[in-house]
Motif scaffolding. Structure first.
Motif, mmCIF file in Angstrom:
data_model
loop_
_atom_site.group_PDB
_atom_site.id
_atom_site.type_symbol
_atom_site.label_atom_id
_atom_site.label_comp_id
_atom_site.label_asym_id
_atom_site.label_seq_id
_atom_site.Cartn_x
_atom_site.Cartn_y
_atom_site.Cartn_z
ATOM 1 N N ALA A 1 -6.811 44.175 42.294
ATOM 2 C CA ALA A 1 -7.314 44.401 40.935
ATOM 3 C C ALA A 1 -6.295 43.940 39.908
ATOM 4 O O ALA A 1 -6.648 43.278 38.911
ATOM 5 N N VAL A 2 -5.023 44.274 40.152
ATOM 6 C CA VAL A 2 -3.976 43.834 39.227
ATOM 7 C C VAL A 2 -3.953 42.314 39.166
ATOM 8 O O VAL A 2 -3.872 41.704 38.087
ATOM 9 N N CYS A 3 -4.036 41.664 40.329
ATOM 10 C CA CYS A 3 -4.048 40.202 40.376
ATOM 11 C C CYS A 3 -5.233 39.656 39.588
ATOM 12 O O CYS A 3 -5.101 38.705 38.811
ATOM 13 N N ALA A 4 -6.382 40.264 39.801
ATOM 14 C CA ALA A 4 -7.580 39.792 39.104
ATOM 15 C C ALA A 4 -7.385 39.886 37.601
ATOM 16 O O ALA A 4 -7.742 38.973 36.850
ATOM 17 N N PHE A 5 -6.771 40.981 37.173
ATOM 18 C CA PHE A 5 -6.528 41.137 35.743
ATOM 19 C C PHE A 5 -5.675 39.989 35.203
ATOM 20 O O PHE A 5 -5.990 39.385 34.182
ATOM 21 N N PHE A 6 -4.582 39.702 35.937
ATOM 22 C CA PHE A 6 -3.705 38.628 35.459
ATOM 23 C C PHE A 6 -4.401 37.271 35.528
ATOM 24 O O PHE A 6 -4.204 36.413 34.676
ATOM 25 N N ALA A 7 -5.218 37.075 36.559
ATOM 26 C CA ALA A 7 -5.923 35.805 36.701
ATOM 27 C C ALA A 7 -6.856 35.593 35.504
ATOM 28 O O ALA A 7 -7.005 34.467 35.008
ATOM 29 N N LEU A 8 -7.442 36.702 35.035
ATOM 30 C CA LEU A 8 -8.342 36.574 33.888
ATOM 31 C C LEU A 8 -7.561 36.354 32.594
ATOM 32 O O LEU A 8 -8.020 35.640 31.706
ATOM 33 N N SER A 9 -6.363 36.972 32.515
ATOM 34 C CA SER A 9 -5.628 36.893 31.253
ATOM 35 C C SER A 9 -4.784 35.633 31.125
ATOM 36 O O SER A 9 -4.357 35.299 30.031
ATOM 37 N N SER A 10 -4.503 34.989 32.237
ATOM 38 C CA SER A 10 -3.635 33.813 32.162
ATOM 39 C C SER A 10 -4.202 32.686 33.015
ATOM 40 O O SER A 10 -4.578 32.902 34.169
ATOM 41 N N ASP A 11 -4.252 31.497 32.428
ATOM 42 C CA ASP A 11 -4.781 30.356 33.179
ATOM 43 C C ASP A 11 -3.848 29.956 34.308
ATOM 44 O O ASP A 11 -4.266 29.414 35.328
ATOM 45 N N THR A 12 -2.569 30.200 34.099
ATOM 46 C CA THR A 12 -1.585 29.704 35.048
ATOM 47 C C THR A 12 -1.467 30.570 36.294
ATOM 48 O O THR A 12 -1.003 30.097 37.322
ATOM 49 N N PHE A 13 -1.872 31.819 36.184
ATOM 50 C CA PHE A 13 -1.564 32.758 37.252
ATOM 51 C C PHE A 13 -2.039 32.274 38.615
ATOM 52 O O PHE A 13 -1.318 32.343 39.602
ATOM 53 N N LEU A 14 -3.236 31.755 38.669
ATOM 54 C CA LEU A 14 -3.777 31.353 39.968
ATOM 55 C C LEU A 14 -3.499 29.902 40.329
ATOM 56 O O LEU A 14 -4.029 29.412 41.317
ATOM 57 N N THR A 15 -2.700 29.199 39.528
ATOM 58 C CA THR A 15 -2.366 27.818 39.913
ATOM 59 C C THR A 15 -1.530 27.841 41.177
ATOM 60 O O THR A 15 -0.822 28.814 41.454
ATOM 61 N N PHE A 16 -1.604 26.761 41.936
ATOM 62 C CA PHE A 16 -0.849 26.721 43.175
ATOM 63 C C PHE A 16 0.644 26.831 42.902
ATOM 64 O O PHE A 16 1.380 27.529 43.614
ATOM 65 N N ALA A 17 1.072 26.165 41.822
ATOM 66 C CA ALA A 17 2.499 26.196 41.500
ATOM 67 C C ALA A 17 2.976 27.632 41.319
ATOM 68 O O ALA A 17 4.036 28.019 41.818
ATOM 69 N N ASN A 18 2.183 28.428 40.618
ATOM 70 C CA ASN A 18 2.621 29.798 40.365
ATOM 71 C C ASN A 18 2.574 30.642 41.631
ATOM 72 O O ASN A 18 3.458 31.461 41.871
ATOM 73 N N ILE A 19 1.547 30.417 42.433
ATOM 74 C CA ILE A 19 1.461 31.196 43.668
ATOM 75 C C ILE A 19 2.629 30.860 44.576
ATOM 76 O O ILE A 19 3.242 31.736 45.202
ATOM 77 N N SER A 20 2.964 29.591 44.617
ATOM 78 C CA SER A 20 4.116 29.179 45.418
ATOM 79 C C SER A 20 5.396 29.818 44.869
ATOM 80 O O SER A 20 6.245 30.299 45.619
ATOM 81 N N ASN A 21 5.514 29.834 43.551
ATOM 82 C CA ASN A 21 6.639 30.513 42.905
ATOM 83 C C ASN A 21 6.706 31.968 43.293
ATOM 84 O O ASN A 21 7.769 32.509 43.622
ATOM 85 N N LEU A 22 5.562 32.629 43.188
ATOM 86 C CA LEU A 22 5.478 34.038 43.523
ATOM 87 C C LEU A 22 5.975 34.283 44.937
ATOM 88 O O LEU A 22 6.747 35.209 45.195
ATOM 89 N N ALA A 23 5.535 33.419 45.854
ATOM 90 C CA ALA A 23 5.930 33.583 47.251
ATOM 91 C C ALA A 23 7.443 33.481 47.386
ATOM 92 O O ALA A 23 8.071 34.241 48.121
ATOM 93 N N THR A 24 8.020 32.547 46.638
ATOM 94 C CA THR A 24 9.473 32.397 46.706
ATOM 95 C C THR A 24 10.172 33.594 46.093
ATOM 96 O O THR A 24 11.165 34.092 46.609
ATOM 97 N N GLN A 25 9.619 34.069 44.979
ATOM 98 C CA GLN A 25 10.285 35.166 44.275
ATOM 99 C C GLN A 25 10.214 36.471 45.049
ATOM 100 O O GLN A 25 11.124 37.291 45.010
#
Ligand code: ATP
Ligand code: ATP
Ligand code: MG
Ligand code: MG
Lengths: 343, 252, 320, 343, 252
Positions: free
Chosen positions: A40-64
């Motif tokens: 649910a938290v992820c969904a919220f961010f996905a709706l509020s930010s265009d970048t959240f679900l981009t592959f680049a960001n997900i890859s970043n998240l995984a690294t972080q």
């Protein structure tokens, strides 16, 4: 006196007794709900930010999430066994600083990697020995080594952030990618898998849970509880060593200032995941979710451009809210289940 | 049922144990033969449980000697005692509340395949053992902490028995059990004793002692004060031995 | 009061400095001193031992103390103003002859300094400016001004338009000052302040925060980091996001990972404070104060702006 | 059936049972040894430094130990009840920052003092409510509020420290002295005394210990355990409020960045004093000794001029050593006692 | 000894309680009169302890009705049940291991002088109570955690009795007790019952039931299945009721 056992009766009885549990019975309800909340938290961010679900960001998240996750998996064992390790942040700083210095001194990357792991495990062994064999509470031991280990790292670096030559294999470890994800992320995945198997499929895991629940009972069962306790702390030291290597490789420099307050983040992830601080209950999947949730909140809040002054306030509130929902929802889950069964 | 000439399994001589100012054991002697069922009785706080913890390696004694199979031994840990094939049901059961029934049953000697605990086999074997003992639990997956008092106790007994020990110590094993279960346990005791196991039974249900024991050792305030073949006793005499008074008329 | 050469020269004197045996640059001033300097005891209360910045101040102070036979006692404030106050009180009780302090909290240090003053112990404030009559000498630059200077430089680069993202450290008053000075300068010059993230003065936290900043603002062109951990983290983030081509970075405090960025040109400028001069001048002033010699009320030490053109002149800061 | 009670027999039996314990029996051996070790450490510093035993330094020490001690006494209750409070550092920062702002806004000192206490107790109440009534583990609750509370303080001050006019009564509280000791020191003494009475003489103290040992048993005894748990956390909040006021008064400014990592120092003092982190055992005298020991080590190392790089290393090592000696010496104490009895 | 016409103290109707998937109580009825000793028996895991926890307010039931003194009540906490003067000895005793004997005895109602706990008085009164009950502990200052199983149990009993309750629930109070102590407890039960207290006694020692009880309620798998005056029973019949089988010849 009324034990008139018919032939085969014991057999059917035993089959009934050992009947494997259904998926729903086995599943940890709290962990399930936690996963739902995280989504649910992820969904919220996905709706509020265009970048959240981009592959680049997900890859970043995984690294972080990787360093936190790696240490948190090991910490799950430590906490489940009723212990705690406050020194992980200092071990990360130590390993990253010393590895960088060894590279500067001309050691080969592979040697430095091994040295990094050994240093992590070595400090873990120190913690483990004092806790398990000298009988000093882990909280105190690791509070003391927290100060000692970072002190030594500071002493050797004198405050310098030691650069790592980007041409070394060590440094490339920080930037290496496979299928778009960094080496840190893959290592974290591996360690989560190992953690799952170790906690749920190895004797060691059974003993860790048992020691957290009733150390004396496990001891009386003939298990060498001291060794098990020492091992848990060694594992967290080793994990901190791995995290230290990854942090240094990623930053391209090693510094004694790394990972301050890291232990609190890690413990938060573990406890958020449903592992009991009093020991006896732990789940690696929960820890995974906890670590991801913490990282996602930090990432998402930045993406939607929240003021840095509001970030800690929102983070804390969300954590509290999530746990609150989670606690309530064990009841909710049962209610839902009952509805589901009836309909 | 017993073998009076059987070799000595366990011999305790002058065992002492203090907890700070409290002297729990002041010199206890005890012997146990192969195939014998020994009743250990005494008042509350006489030191029976402490003595058994010493014999099981859970507690280290201050003075005195333990011999098993004639050899002097010293147990630094419960594992050592298990190595000598001494099995025990503790009065406080020593279970792990957050582990399930099967895990508790096999704690410390889980069946494994390679490095992995063989969970299926563990649950199957656990179910078998429990069914054999007519233990009334609903599933081997249930957490021990949620069982009733009697259910917990039967699991603990099943655990100790499934070790196939040479010496089986039962510290008030039937305290929380219902009638039928008590019968099962008494039958179990005579069973294992007939297979040559030495059994030490601590219980306050004196009538049970007369059904299974060969000999009674009486403790009083941390000392072993009597050691009597069961044939020489009746229930009043036994009560008198326990309370250190003259036998009386009225019987409980 | 002293045989000081112009502090501005010290930067260019670096080449001789690095060939020096101690590998420290030559001090630009010496204390007048007195006969009893080798009996003096001086305390130095620093902010922490984790930043190169403070360690270089310590090193320089120690070098000069050694030269004059002064007994120097350095205490780390561990980022806590109460610890600093405790340290100053303890030093006063110990009867030191002068105290040098790099204040974490420029307000919160005042009562301790006043107590020292009342006990007759002279106080030198280094780095952060402490506005209080109990401070005998100030050595250092205003952090807000340094922020403004680097802001000016960024305005030149950007032509006065565009948005700046900031990696700051909310737990450091000094860095907040640097942020404020910078923000005022660039907004006046026509730029806007975009997302601000908190790196908490820890490298990898700054890296993570900066990565999120870069991902969340794919069009962001200008970035500012307020301290050493922030700048190192920001530099690592720029590399990990392969954003070298699209961003221009300015910040504070030279460090090895930053040099590469200067070399490659995407770091446009770094404020470098003359840490060694901080140490020398503070020590010189402290010795003179302890000897009862007259001293100036302020020793301004110029901040230096390191740019891709001149960075090689400043590499001596990174020789440990 | 053999209960042949002679007249008066029960009476003598009952007198024997209730016989008060001797001083030696009552004394907590571990605390005694700890006191001896602390004295030894003091003796060492006294020998190595001329200044250590001067009145000025002792008065300094008393002032320095005060905030830690005040919070540690309250934390003793929290930990003894099996809870923990990680937010005390943040509460100190909050109270000190907001009090300074209120003074700047022209509030009267006495009002600000009351407000400071109320804010501390209020945050404690928040922690307590979530812990006791919402059932969220105290570790998580206070980890979340740690971030929220300091966040709010940072937000209101924008990270800058707010000066307090030294002419206000509030500021004078920081410099006021009586018999050569600061007001902080006297307040700490008062709070230690209150803590002693509360833990050992009030019902509340009994329940705190009982809850730490077996919460369910105390609940079944009809005690409102939720209220007791909430109170413990409110007390630690209140104590942090007092400490916040004293810190602000002493520094003459309030800053949202004060007291970072303070919770670890406090918990270290408590645990060093022999209070069990798992609850059920706690001693205020032990906490006093623990807090003094930590402060004395920091003070002494400064006086004998140890390199700042070595300070954390030595501090950690000494802590470990002290606890180690302490654990061993319960045995030693008994042995000594036995020798003493024999001779 | 009992007063058959005595007013109804406790009435339970259709009590149900589930723990997740486990249904511990499936509808239990029970009544207790003033001055009556009610035996509650049943197999291990039948739900006896769960029912008593419900009646003592330690656990909240899902459905059904509790009436005390004829008034319907609902217990949100053990304190509420204590308010109705219901006292209980839990099967797991519910003691605090790190508190001393006297503190445990008075937990929740410490004698006090002003705001202070009157420790001297507490220890004196505790000693008096324990001496009256012939409890064998060495000092009221001893920590509960270091007592033997039987000693702990007697302290728990002393605790419940000293509340002077109207309803006294004893959940296997004699399980760990030695012979003489069992006698004391049985005597105690008849004593308090003769003073008008209603007693519910859970025990697996069936012969004890015949010595003190007026009536027996039998539970089986979470339901109350029988309610029989003691006069109509003998030990074989009772065993048959518990195990739901026909009475047999051989007696334990
Ligand atoms: N850890 C301990 N510390 C102090 N005293 C102890 C400890 N363990 C046992 N004791 C004391 O030792 C004595 C013997 O206890 P033990 O448990 O052996 O008695 P027991 O014969 O098993 O009694 P029961 O029949 O009630 O189980 C008791 O008086 C008890 O208080
Ligand atoms: N917290 C719980 N969670 C799940 N199941 C429970 C819980 N408590 C009790 N049970 C189950 O409820 C049933 C009844 O338990 P209870 O303790 O009431 O039995 P009992 O009649 O007192 O047995 P005993 O004679 O052995 O004491 C048991 O099957 C037990 O496993
Ligand atoms: Mg016993
Ligand atoms: Mg029961």
């Amino acid at each position: 006196m009324t034990a008139t056992t018919l032939p085969g009766e014991a057999d059917t009885a035993s089959r009934r007794l050992a009947r494997p549990q259904s998926w729903w019975q086995r599943a940890n309800k709290a962990t399930l709900i936690m996963a739902v909340v995280t989504l649910a938290v992820c969904a919220f961010f996905a709706l509020s930010s265009d970048t959240f679900l981009t592959f680049a960001n997900i890859s970043n998240l995984a690294t972080q999430v990787a360093p936190v996750l790696i240490v948190a998996v090991a910490m799950t064992f430590v906490i489940t066994a009723g212990q705690i390790d406050l020194s992980v942040g200092s071990i990360i700083a130590f390993v990253s600083a010393v590895c960088a210095q060894l590279l500067v001194a001309g050691w080969d990357s592979s040697l430095v990697l091994i040295a990094g792991l050994l240093m992590g495990a070595g400090w873990g062994l120190v913690n483990g020995w004092f806790t398990a064999y000298a009988g000093i509470p882990a909280f105190i031991v690791t509070l003391a080594t927290l100060s000692v280990i970072r002190g030594i790292a500071l002493l050797t670096t004198q405050g310098f952030s030691v650069p790592i030559d980007s041409s070394t294999f060590f440094a490339q470890l920080g930037s290496a990618r496979w299928l778009g994800f960094s080496s840190s992320a893959w290592i974290a995945v591996l360690i989560v898998a190992l953690g799952l198997v170790t906690l749920h499929r190895l004797r060691f895991g059974q003993y860790v849970v048992g020691i957290g629940a009733a150390e004396e009972s496990v001891r009386r069962a003939g298990v060498n509880v001291r060794r098990v306790k020492m091992w848990t702390l060694m594992l967290s030291g080793l994990a901190a060593g791995i995290a230290g290597i990854l942090v240094a490789a990623r930053l391209g420099s090693g510094s004694a200032n790394s990972a301050q307050g890291f232990e609190l983040t890690v413990i938060a992830a573990v406890v958020l995941g449903g592992t009991s601080l009093f020991g006896g209950r732990g789940t690696v999947v929960g820890t995974l979710i906890g670590a991801v949730l913490i990282t996602v909140i930090a990432n998402g809040l930045t993406l939607i451009g929240v003021s840095p002054f509001l970030t800690p306030i929102i983070t804390g509130t969300v954590l509290l809210l999530v746990i609150w929902v989670n606690l309530r929802s064990v009841g909710i889950a049962h209610a839902l289940r009952r509805l589901g069964v009836r309909s | 049922m017993t073998d009076e000439t059987g070799d000595l399994l366990v011999e305790l001589r002058g065992i002492t144990k203090s907890y700070g100012p409290v002297q729990s054991l002041r010199g206890v002697d005890l012997t146990l033969r192969r195939g014998e069922v020994l009743g250990l009785v005494g008042d509350n706080g006489a030191g029976k449980s402490t003595l058994m913890k010493v014999l099981a390696g859970a507690v280290q004694h201050d003075g005195g000697e333990i011999r098993v199979h004639g050899r002097p031994v010293s147990f630094a840990s419960p594992a050592d005692a298990q190595g000598e094939k001494i099995g025990i049901v503790y009065q406080d059961l020593a279970l792990c509340d957050t582990l399930d029934v099967a895990s508790n049953l096999f704690l410390g000697r889980e069946p494994h395949r390679g490095p992995f605990v063989d969970k299926r086999k563990m649950h199957e074997q656990a179910a078998q053992i429990l069914a054999d003992l007519h233990v009334k639990v609903s599933s081997t997956h249930q957490e021990i902490g949620t069982l009733s008092g009697g259910q917990r106790q039967t699991v603990a007994i099943a655990r100790a028995v499934s070790f196939a020990p040479d010496v089986l110590i039962l510290d008030e094993p039937t305290a929380a059990l219902a009638v039928a279960e008590v019968e099962s346990v008494l039958r179990l005791i005579t069973d294992v004793a007939s297979r040559g196991v030495g059994v030490i039974l601590i219980t306050h249900r004196l009538q049970d002692l007369f059904r299974v024991c060969d000999r009674i050792t009486v403790m009083y305030e941390g000392e072993s004060v009597d050691d009597v073949p069961i044939g020489e006793l009746d229930i009043e005499k036994l009560v008198a031995l326990i309370t250190r008074s003259e036998p009386q008329q009225g019987v409980a | 009061a002293c045989d000081s050469s112009s502090p501005a020269e010290s930067g260019s004197a670096s080449d001789d400095g690095s060939s020096n045996a101690s590998s420290l640059p030559e001090p630009s001033m010496q204390p007048e001193g007195c006969e009893t300097t080798d009996e003096l005891e001086i305390g130095l209360v620093t902010i922490n031992l984790q930043a190169l910045f403070f360690n270089q101040i310590n090193e320089a102070a120690q070098a000069m103390a050694d030269e004059y036979g002064v007994d120097l006692q350095i205490i780390s404030g561990e980022n806590d103003s109460v610890t600093q106050a405790n340290a100053i009180n303890t030093l006063v009780a110990d009867g030191v002859d002068a105290i040098i302090v790099a204040a974490i909290d420029t307000e919160g240090i005042k009562p301790a300094i006043r107590a020292a003053d009342e006990a007759g112990v002279p106080v030198v404030a280094v780095d952060a400016i402490v506005e209080d009559p109990a401070v005998d000498t100030q050595v250092g630059t205003a952090n807000a001004e340094g922020g403004a200077q680097i802001g000016e430089l960024l305005l030149e680069e950007s032509g006065g338009e565009g948005e700046v993202g900031i990696v700051g450290a909310l737990n450091s008053t000094i860095q907040l000052e640097r942020q404020r000075g910078f923000e005022e300068a660039v907004t006046e010059g026509g730029m806007t302040i975009g997302t601000v993230v908190d790196g908490r003065n820890i490298q990898e936290n700054a890296q993570t925060a900066a990565e999120n900043l870069l991902t969340g603002n794919p069009d962001l062109q200008y970035l500012y980091a307020t301290g050493e951990p922030a700048l190192i983290g920001l530099a690592a983030a720029v590399r990990s996001q392969a954003a070298q081509d699209r961003v221009t970075v300015v910040g504070w405090d030279l460090a090895e990972p930053v040099v590469d960025g200067l070399e490659e040109g995407w770091i446009a400028g770094v404020v470098q404070q003359n840490t060694f001069e901080f140490g020398y001048q503070a020590m010189a002033a402290a010795i003179d104060l302890a000897c009862g010699n007259p001293v100036q009320e302020e020793y301004p030490v110029d901040t230096q702006i390191v740019t891709p053109e001149n960075y090689e002149d400043y590499l001596y800061y990174l020789e440990g």
